[in-house]
Write an enzyme that holds these catalytic residues in place. Structure first.
Site, PDB file in Angstrom:
ATOM      1  N   GLU A   1       0.807  -1.224   0.000  1.00 37.79           N
ATOM      2  CA  GLU A   1       0.000   0.000   0.000  1.00 37.79           C
ATOM      3  C   GLU A   1       0.834   1.266   0.000  1.00 37.79           C
ATOM      4  O   GLU A   1       0.567   2.206  -0.756  1.00 37.79           O
ATOM      5  CB  GLU A   1      -0.962   0.026   1.192  1.00 37.79           C
ATOM      6  CG  GLU A   1      -2.182  -0.870   1.052  1.00 37.79           C
ATOM      7  CD  GLU A   1      -1.943  -2.282   1.545  1.00 37.79           C
ATOM      8  OE1 GLU A   1      -0.801  -2.577   1.983  1.00 37.79           O
ATOM      9  OE2 GLU A   1      -2.875  -3.097   1.505  1.00 37.79           O
TER      10      GLU A   1
ATOM     11  N   HIS B   1     -10.967  -4.249   9.594  1.00 38.58           N
ATOM     12  CA  HIS B   1     -11.477  -4.127   8.226  1.00 38.58           C
ATOM     13  C   HIS B   1     -12.756  -3.320   8.105  1.00 38.58           C
ATOM     14  O   HIS B   1     -13.239  -3.137   6.999  1.00 38.58           O
ATOM     15  CB  HIS B   1     -11.711  -5.512   7.615  1.00 38.58           C
ATOM     16  CG  HIS B   1     -10.469  -6.266   7.307  1.00 38.58           C
ATOM     17  ND1 HIS B   1      -9.649  -6.781   8.285  1.00 38.58           N
ATOM     18  CD2 HIS B   1      -9.883  -6.583   6.131  1.00 38.58           C
ATOM     19  CE1 HIS B   1      -8.615  -7.392   7.723  1.00 38.58           C
ATOM     20  NE2 HIS B   1      -8.727  -7.285   6.412  1.00 38.58           N
TER      21      HIS B   1
END
Lengths: 349, 328
Positions: free
Chosen positions: B61, B132
């Site tokens: 990322e 998440h």
């Protein structure tokens, strides 16, 4: 903090291909006298720029951090001069004064930035670590260790997508190899076949931590293995060596559209920043050994030996350069501060 | 023509239309290619536009967000997907120190016209748990240099994403996870929704309910519930968290004199706190009652179904808060 016992001077293990044999081997790469004289002027300019900058830092005119380039001149001169900045791009790290000057930005604009003036290369909003000059294809100046590596990968990807024939080079220090983003970006650049050259300027210290105290392997080229990226360790003190490597490697990256990793061995004379505490993390013996292979000295010794220039002429050159830089300092000092309304401008459109 | 679409389909329409319109638009992200995107937003785009425009990234990322920054500086229009916005935490250095600041640090000489997008909050499916399903909106909204927006319906999702792609500033585009699969009206034509304008989503006169993204749905459901009890609630959709457009909310509060701010984010220091603060400074003399907040509870998102429901703001809490403001 104790001084860690280590062999002083350019360590043989890290010095690659016979860096001590400078007087002969690297000279096989032909550089004509006009080029060498030009390089000498550039190296003197970079060195003296920092001397005057350090003086103004101590005078309080420059605030914050100041990372001096002194000692590393042959890296920038060899590598940046081998670029074609009409089509190539540079993404730099925080030790950026030398590289922004070599990309063609006038010293007075860099001083103005250091002094926080409106006329600075980043309008006085960036400071020492954040020099930007898009028209010179100089895309920063970055204060975060390893921060520019993925950005350079993106610049290279854009060049490839735009079907331009430029390459992007990214400078960073030995400490950046310890960041995850270096390894992620090496993987991405290799996976996507991006024309980017990762240039690790290994000045033997990650801030105050010496190579053997921060790196699991003594040769950083060995830590760059595993991504299918060709790697090469070069002598960063010798402008013939840096020039020869740069011209060959940049040509290859341009032609093959693939990344490359260079480890340039060099040494910074100041601390990580010139505000550093006394340099108790390294020995005088070590510093002396590196000064014996000072990049400017290697070049001037050659020019004198070959009777291209006399010591007197070289001293005269230095005097000229200093006078010119003093004028730049004076002019930058006179420049106005940014207008107060600049505070909130350039945040977003 | 108005058609029914799920929010992820509306977002997909926006991406596809902008990719056709502008060859500089390039998508990057994890599993956005042949996998078609974990939440289907990029479905079909790899097949249509190929691997150079829809770039599958490794799980890196920090670096692929940085690649987006570099591409944007070079004039491309990267749209970078984070599979879940939670994963921004891996990329925060690039987001905060580079994407947001390069315009300023360069004295306005460079811009970073990129979009960072992905779903946030507890949804679409339940059970996302603590790493998440977070609503980390405020991390972005706190940072000058970013534009931070979140659509509350399918129409806005498409129009705002298209506007974000055309914007010369870096835009963090927060897709409300709980609404990802929800259907609604979308115009199949080319239109833009401004990135800096709040909007009244439901007219009312007794109390103002303020939300953004998924919490607007809670406000609208609460407004219907309140109407059954004879209370007229106005719903303001902030749409943008940075900059905040307070004008519609202030005008509404001038009329209702009462307000509840609804937010999926943790209450403390969250976006709702900023909105309440603005109401205090700019609508104090209009208020008849303290402004209340209904927000996420101060826990990581738990797994057990009953605990997860307890952790989230819900319609009943909004209705109760609205009624409380009316007691004064």
């Amino acid at each position: 903090m104790s001084v860690v016992a280590r062999k002083p001077g350019p360590p043989e293990s890290a010095a690659g291909n016979a860096p001590h044999a400078t007087a002969t081997a690297a000279r096989n790469f032909p550089l004509d006298t006009a080029t060498l004289k030009h390089y000498l002027r550039q190296m003197v300019t970079l060195r003296e720029f920092e001397h005057l900058g350090e003086r103004e830092f101590k005078n309080g005119l420059i605030r914050g951090y100041y990372h001096s380039y002194a000692g590393q001149e042959a890296v920038g001169v060899g590598l940046v001069n081998a670029l074609d900045l009409h089509r190539d791009y540079i993404v730099d790290h925080y030790r950026d004064h030398g590289h922004v000057l070599l990309s063609g930005v006038e010293p007075k604009l860099v001083y103005a930035e250091l002094f926080g003036r409106r006329t600075g290369v980043s309008k006085g909003k960036g400071g020492s670590m954040h020099m930007y000059s898009p028209e010179h294809h100089f895309l920063g100046g970055d204060g975060i260790v390893g921060g520019g590596i993925s950005i350079a990968t993106g610049v290279g990807l854009a060049l490839k997508q735009q079907k331009q024939d430029g390459i992007c080079v990214c400078f960073f220090g030995d400490g950046a190899l310890d960041t995850g983003t270096f390894h992620e970006s090496m993987n991405l650049a290799s996976l996507w076949q991006i024309p980017v050259v990762f240039i690790c300027v290994n000045n033997m210290y990650s801030m105050g931590t010496s190579l053997e105290r921060h790196s699991s392997l003594p040769r950083l080229v060995d830590r760059a293995q595993g991504y299918g990226v060709p790697t090469e360790q070069i002598d960063g003190q010798d402008v013939w060596a840096t020039t020869a490597a740069a011209e060959r490697i940049f040509r290859q990256v341009r032609e093959q559209q693939r990344p490359y990793f260079i480890e340039a061995l060099t040494y910074r004379y100041q601390g990580h920043g010139i505000h550093d505490k006394p340099l108790n993390y390294r020995s005088l013996e070590e510093e002396t050994a590196w000064h014996a292979r000072d990049p400017l000295k290697l070049l001037t010794d050659y020019l004198v030996q070959e009777k291209v220039l006399s010591h007197k002429q070289i001293e005269q050159l230095r005097t000229e350069v200093v006078a010119s830089l003093e004028a730049d300092v004076a002019e930058a000092k006179q420049a106005p501060e940014p207008d107060p309304e600049e505070l909130l401008q350039d945040v977003t459109l | 023509m108005i058609i029914k679409k799920a929010m992820h389909e509306a977002l997909n329409m926006a991406l596809r239309e902008e990719m056709i319109r502008d060859p500089r638009v390039v998508l990057l992200g994890e599993e956005i290619g042949p996998y078609n995107g974990v939440h289907y937003v990029t479905r079909g785009l790899f097949a249509e536009f190929g691997k150079d425009r829809v770039i599958d990234t490794p799980i890196s990322e920090e670096s692929f967000v940085g690649v987006g920054v570099g591409m944007a500086m070079m004039g491309q229009r990267p749209v970078v997907e984070l599979m879940r916005m939670d994963f921004c935490l891996r990329a925060m250095d690039q987001i905060y120190n580079h994407m947001a600041k390069i315009r300023y640090m360069s004295g306005g000489r460079l811009s970073v016209p990129m979009v960072l997008r992905g779903p946030e909050g507890p949804g679409p499916n339940p059970g996302l748990t603590a790493q998440h399903g977070q609503q980390l909106t405020v991390l972005f909204a706190h940072c000058p240099g970013l534009r931070v927006v979140s659509p509350a319906n399918q129409h806005d999702a498409k129009g705002m994403l298209k506007a974000a792609i055309r914007c010369d500033d870096p835009v963090v585009f927060l897709e409300p996870g709980p609404l990802n699969n929800k259907q609604g009206d979308v115009d199949d034509g080319d239109y833009l929704v401004p990135l800096d304008q709040a909007e009244i989503k439901h007219d009312g006169s007794d109390v103002t309910l303020i939300g953004y993204g998924a919490s607007v749905s809670l406000c609208l459901q609460a407004a219907r519930e309140l109407e059954r009890g004879g209370v007229s609630a106005e719903v303001v959709d902030m749409r943008s968290l940075r900059p905040l457009d307070m004008a519609p909310a202030l005008a509404s509060v001038a009329k209702t004199n009462r307000a509840v701010v609804v937010d999926y984010a943790w209450q403390s220091y969250g976006p709702a706190a900023e909105i309440v603060s603005r109401l205090m400074s700019d609508a104090f003399w209009d208020l008849e009652s303290p402004v209340l907040r209904v927000a996420g509870k101060e826990s990581p998102l738990p797994y057990a179904a009953n605990l997860e429901e307890l952790s989230k703001p819900n319609v009943e809490e909004v209705v109760a808060a609205a009624k409380q403001t009316l007691r004064n």
